[in-house]
Design a protein around this motif. Structure first.
Motif, PDB file in Angstrom:
ATOM      1  N   TYR A 102      97.234  46.986  85.142  1.00 57.19           N
ATOM      2  CA  TYR A 102      97.594  46.593  83.783  1.00 57.19           C
ATOM      3  C   TYR A 102      97.939  45.109  83.781  1.00 57.19           C
ATOM      4  CZ  TYR A 102      97.850  51.617  83.262  1.00 57.19           C
ATOM      5  OH  TYR A 102      97.545  52.947  83.255  1.00 57.19           O
ATOM      6  N   TYR A 103      97.408  44.376  82.814  1.00 52.93           N
ATOM      7  CA  TYR A 103      97.571  42.929  82.756  1.00 52.93           C
ATOM      8  C   TYR A 103      98.379  42.528  81.525  1.00 52.93           C
ATOM      9  CZ  TYR A 103      93.596  43.347  85.932  1.00 52.93           C
ATOM     10  OH  TYR A 103      92.766  43.713  86.961  1.00 52.93           O
ATOM     11  N   GLU A 104      99.059  41.398  81.626  1.00 54.06           N
ATOM     12  CA  GLU A 104      99.802  40.833  80.494  1.00 54.06           C
ATOM     13  C   GLU A 104      98.822  40.326  79.443  1.00 54.06           C
ATOM     14  OE1 GLU A 104     103.169  40.367  79.969  1.00 54.06           O
ATOM     15  OE2 GLU A 104     103.633  41.472  81.815  1.00 54.06           O
ATOM     16  N   VAL A 105      99.133  40.534  78.190  1.00 53.56           N
ATOM     17  CA  VAL A 105      98.347  39.975  77.088  1.00 53.56           C
ATOM     18  C   VAL A 105      98.825  38.534  76.884  1.00 53.56           C
ATOM     19  CG1 VAL A 105      97.762  40.152  74.639  1.00 53.56           C
ATOM     20  CG2 VAL A 105      98.113  42.237  75.995  1.00 53.56           C
ATOM     21  N   PRO A 106      97.913  37.551  76.898  1.00 51.98           N
ATOM     22  CA  PRO A 106      98.322  36.156  76.706  1.00 51.98           C
ATOM     23  C   PRO A 106      99.109  35.967  75.409  1.00 51.98           C
ATOM     24  CG  PRO A 106      96.042  36.262  77.403  1.00 51.98           C
ATOM     25  CD  PRO A 106      96.471  37.677  77.110  1.00 51.98           C
ATOM     26  N   ALA A 107     100.072  35.074  75.447  1.00 50.04           N
ATOM     27  CA  ALA A 107     100.986  34.858  74.317  1.00 50.04           C
ATOM     28  C   ALA A 107     100.269  34.437  73.042  1.00 50.04           C
ATOM     29  CB  ALA A 107     102.028  33.811  74.695  1.00 50.04           C
ATOM     30  N   ASP A 108      99.142  33.753  73.141  1.00 48.61           N
ATOM     31  CA  ASP A 108      98.478  33.276  71.918  1.00 48.61           C
ATOM     32  C   ASP A 108      97.858  34.404  71.090  1.00 48.61           C
ATOM     33  OD1 ASP A 108      96.645  33.404  74.108  1.00 48.61           O
ATOM     34  OD2 ASP A 108      95.217  32.147  73.029  1.00 48.61           O
ATOM     35  N   TYR A 109      97.908  35.645  71.580  1.00 47.63           N
ATOM     36  CA  TYR A 109      97.444  36.790  70.790  1.00 47.63           C
ATOM     37  C   TYR A 109      98.595  37.471  70.049  1.00 47.63           C
ATOM     38  CZ  TYR A 109      93.015  36.160  73.081  1.00 47.63           C
ATOM     39  OH  TYR A 109      91.836  35.626  73.530  1.00 47.63           O
ATOM     40  N   HIS A 110      99.825  37.047  70.286  1.00 44.77           N
ATOM     41  CA  HIS A 110     101.006  37.542  69.568  1.00 44.77           C
ATOM     42  C   HIS A 110     101.184  39.056  69.676  1.00 44.77           C
ATOM     43  CE1 HIS A 110     101.135  33.505  67.992  1.00 44.77           C
ATOM     44  NE2 HIS A 110      99.902  33.659  67.545  1.00 44.77           N
ATOM     45  N   VAL A 111     100.889  39.591  70.833  1.00 42.10           N
ATOM     46  CA  VAL A 111     101.059  41.023  71.088  1.00 42.10           C
ATOM     47  C   VAL A 111     102.160  41.168  72.126  1.00 42.10           C
ATOM     48  CG1 VAL A 111      99.983  43.109  72.018  1.00 42.10           C
ATOM     49  CG2 VAL A 111      98.669  41.575  70.541  1.00 42.10           C
ATOM     50  N   THR A 112     103.225  41.853  71.764  1.00 43.24           N
ATOM     51  CA  THR A 112     104.311  42.068  72.712  1.00 43.24           C
ATOM     52  C   THR A 112     104.508  43.563  72.929  1.00 43.24           C
ATOM     53  OG1 THR A 112     105.944  42.023  70.937  1.00 43.24           O
ATOM     54  CG2 THR A 112     105.521  39.944  72.062  1.00 43.24           C
ATOM     55  N   GLY A 113     104.952  43.895  74.114  1.00 43.11           N
ATOM     56  CA  GLY A 113     105.249  45.283  74.414  1.00 43.11           C
ATOM     57  C   GLY A 113     104.068  46.103  74.901  1.00 43.11           C
ATOM     58  N   TYR A 114     102.900  45.493  75.023  1.00 36.16           N
ATOM     59  CA  TYR A 114     101.713  46.206  75.476  1.00 36.16           C
ATOM     60  C   TYR A 114     101.051  45.416  76.607  1.00 36.16           C
ATOM     61  CZ  TYR A 114     102.367  48.764  71.182  1.00 36.16           C
ATOM     62  OH  TYR A 114     102.902  49.526  70.183  1.00 36.16           O
ATOM     63  N   ARG A 115     100.225  46.100  77.374  1.00 36.91           N
ATOM     64  CA  ARG A 115      99.423  45.485  78.417  1.00 36.91           C
ATOM     65  C   ARG A 115      97.966  45.820  78.099  1.00 36.91           C
ATOM     66  NH1 ARG A 115     103.781  44.050  78.744  1.00 36.91           N
ATOM     67  NH2 ARG A 115     105.218  43.963  80.474  1.00 36.91           N
ATOM     68  N   TYR A 116      97.059  45.150  78.797  1.00 38.75           N
ATOM     69  CA  TYR A 116      95.659  45.513  78.620  1.00 38.75           C
ATOM     70  C   TYR A 116      95.059  45.865  79.966  1.00 38.75           C
ATOM     71  CZ  TYR A 116      93.659  41.145  80.477  1.00 38.75           C
ATOM     72  OH  TYR A 116      93.270  40.114  81.293  1.00 38.75           O
ATOM     73  N   THR A 117      93.976  46.598  79.893  1.00 37.98           N
ATOM     74  CA  THR A 117      93.173  46.904  81.066  1.00 37.98           C
ATOM     75  C   THR A 117      91.746  47.104  80.594  1.00 37.98           C
ATOM     76  OG1 THR A 117      93.056  48.203  83.110  1.00 37.98           O
ATOM     77  CG2 THR A 117      93.552  49.406  81.062  1.00 37.98           C
ATOM     78  N   TYR A 118      90.853  47.289  81.537  1.00 36.03           N
ATOM     79  CA  TYR A 118      89.440  47.475  81.242  1.00 36.03           C
ATOM     80  C   TYR A 118      89.057  48.849  81.775  1.00 36.03           C
ATOM     81  CZ  TYR A 118      84.953  45.188  80.136  1.00 36.03           C
ATOM     82  OH  TYR A 118      83.767  44.810  79.559  1.00 36.03           O
ATOM     83  N   VAL A 119      88.676  49.759  80.890  1.00 39.65           N
ATOM     84  CA  VAL A 119      88.405  51.139  81.266  1.00 39.65           C
ATOM     85  C   VAL A 119      87.002  51.521  80.805  1.00 39.65           C
ATOM     86  CG1 VAL A 119      89.141  53.534  81.004  1.00 39.65           C
ATOM     87  CG2 VAL A 119      90.846  51.717  81.024  1.00 39.65           C
ATOM     88  N   ASN A 120      86.159  51.966  81.743  1.00 43.56           N
ATOM     89  CA  ASN A 120      84.779  52.342  81.420  1.00 43.56           C
ATOM     90  C   ASN A 120      84.091  51.279  80.568  1.00 43.56           C
ATOM     91  OD1 ASN A 120      85.489  54.633  82.793  1.00 43.56           O
ATOM     92  ND2 ASN A 120      85.268  56.015  81.050  1.00 43.56           N
ATOM     93  N   ASP A 121      84.307  50.019  80.950  1.00 47.45           N
ATOM     94  CA  ASP A 121      83.723  48.852  80.270  1.00 47.45           C
ATOM     95  C   ASP A 121      84.223  48.666  78.839  1.00 47.45           C
ATOM     96  OD1 ASP A 121      82.213  48.160  82.564  1.00 47.45           O
ATOM     97  OD2 ASP A 121      80.716  49.664  82.013  1.00 47.45           O
ATOM     98  N   HIS A 122      85.447  49.122  78.569  1.00 48.03           N
ATOM     99  CA  HIS A 122      86.090  48.912  77.274  1.00 48.03           C
ATOM    100  C   HIS A 122      87.437  48.231  77.514  1.00 48.03           C
ATOM    101  CE1 HIS A 122      83.335  51.500  75.029  1.00 48.03           C
ATOM    102  NE2 HIS A 122      83.436  52.357  76.032  1.00 48.03           N
ATOM    103  N   ALA A 123      87.690  47.148  76.795  1.00 53.75           N
ATOM    104  CA  ALA A 123      89.018  46.537  76.839  1.00 53.75           C
ATOM    105  C   ALA A 123      89.943  47.397  75.990  1.00 53.75           C
ATOM    106  CB  ALA A 123      88.968  45.115  76.282  1.00 53.75           C
TER     107      ALA A 123
END
Length: 138
Positions: A102-123
Motif C-alpha cells: 500500500y502506497y501513500e497518495v501524494p498530497a497534491d491529490y488532497h486525499v487523506t486517510g487512504y492508500r493506493y495500490t495496483y490490483v489486477n492492473d487497476h489503480a
C-alpha cells in the motif's frame, strides 16, 4: 412563492455544507459550484451552488472526477507492481493484509486517510485499516 422556498433551501444548504465539506472529493466541487452560483445569482446563488457542487463532487468519488485520470497516469508512471487478486476487483472487496503493498497518495491529490495500490492492473484506493477497496481509478 419563490421566496418561501428560498429561505428553507438556504437554511438547509448552510446546515449541510460543513458535513458535506468534510467528505473527500467534495471540496473542489463545492468551490466551483459556489463560484458559478455567485456569478449567476449573487450571494444566494453561491450558497446553493456550493451545496449542489459539493454533492456533485461526492458523486465523483473520493478522488474526484477531475483528478482520476491524472492519478491513474501517476500510478502507471510509478510502475508499482500489480498484485494478482483471485476475486473480482470491486468497491468493498477486502484485500489481504500481507502480500499487497500500500502506497501513500501524494498530497497534491488532497486525499487523506487512504492508500493506493495496483490490483489486477487497476489503480485502487484502499482504507488502510480494513484493507477494503473504496474507489477504483480507471
Amino acid at each position: 412563492m419563490q421566496f418561501k422556498l428560498l429561505v428553507p433551501t438556504l437554511l438547509l444548504a448552510s446546515l449541510a455544507l460543513p458535513a458535506i465539506a468534510q467528505a473527500q472529493g467534495t471540496v473542489r466541487g463545492m468551490e466551483r459550484g459556489a463560484a458559478q452560483g455567485e456569478r449567476d445569482a449573487g450571494p444566494v446563488g453561491a450558497v446553493v451552488g456550493g451545496a449542489v457542487g459539493a454533492v456533485t463532487g461526492t458523486v465523483g468519488g473520493i478522488l474526484g472526477v477531475d483528478d482520476r485520470r491524472r492519478f491513474h497516469e501517476y500510478v502507471v508512471r510509478e510502475r508499482v507492481p500489480s498484485y494478482r487478486y483471485s476475486d473480482e476487483v470491486i468497491v468493498g472487496a477486502t484485500l489481504p493484509e500481507s502480500g499487497v503493498t500500500y502506497y501513500e497518495v501524494p498530497a497534491d491529490y488532497h486525499v487523506t486517510g487512504y492508500r493506493y495500490t495496483y490490483v489486477n492492473d487497476h489503480a485502487v484506493l484502499v482504507d488502510p485499516r480494513t484493507h477494503r477497496i473504496v474507489q477504483i481509478i480507471d
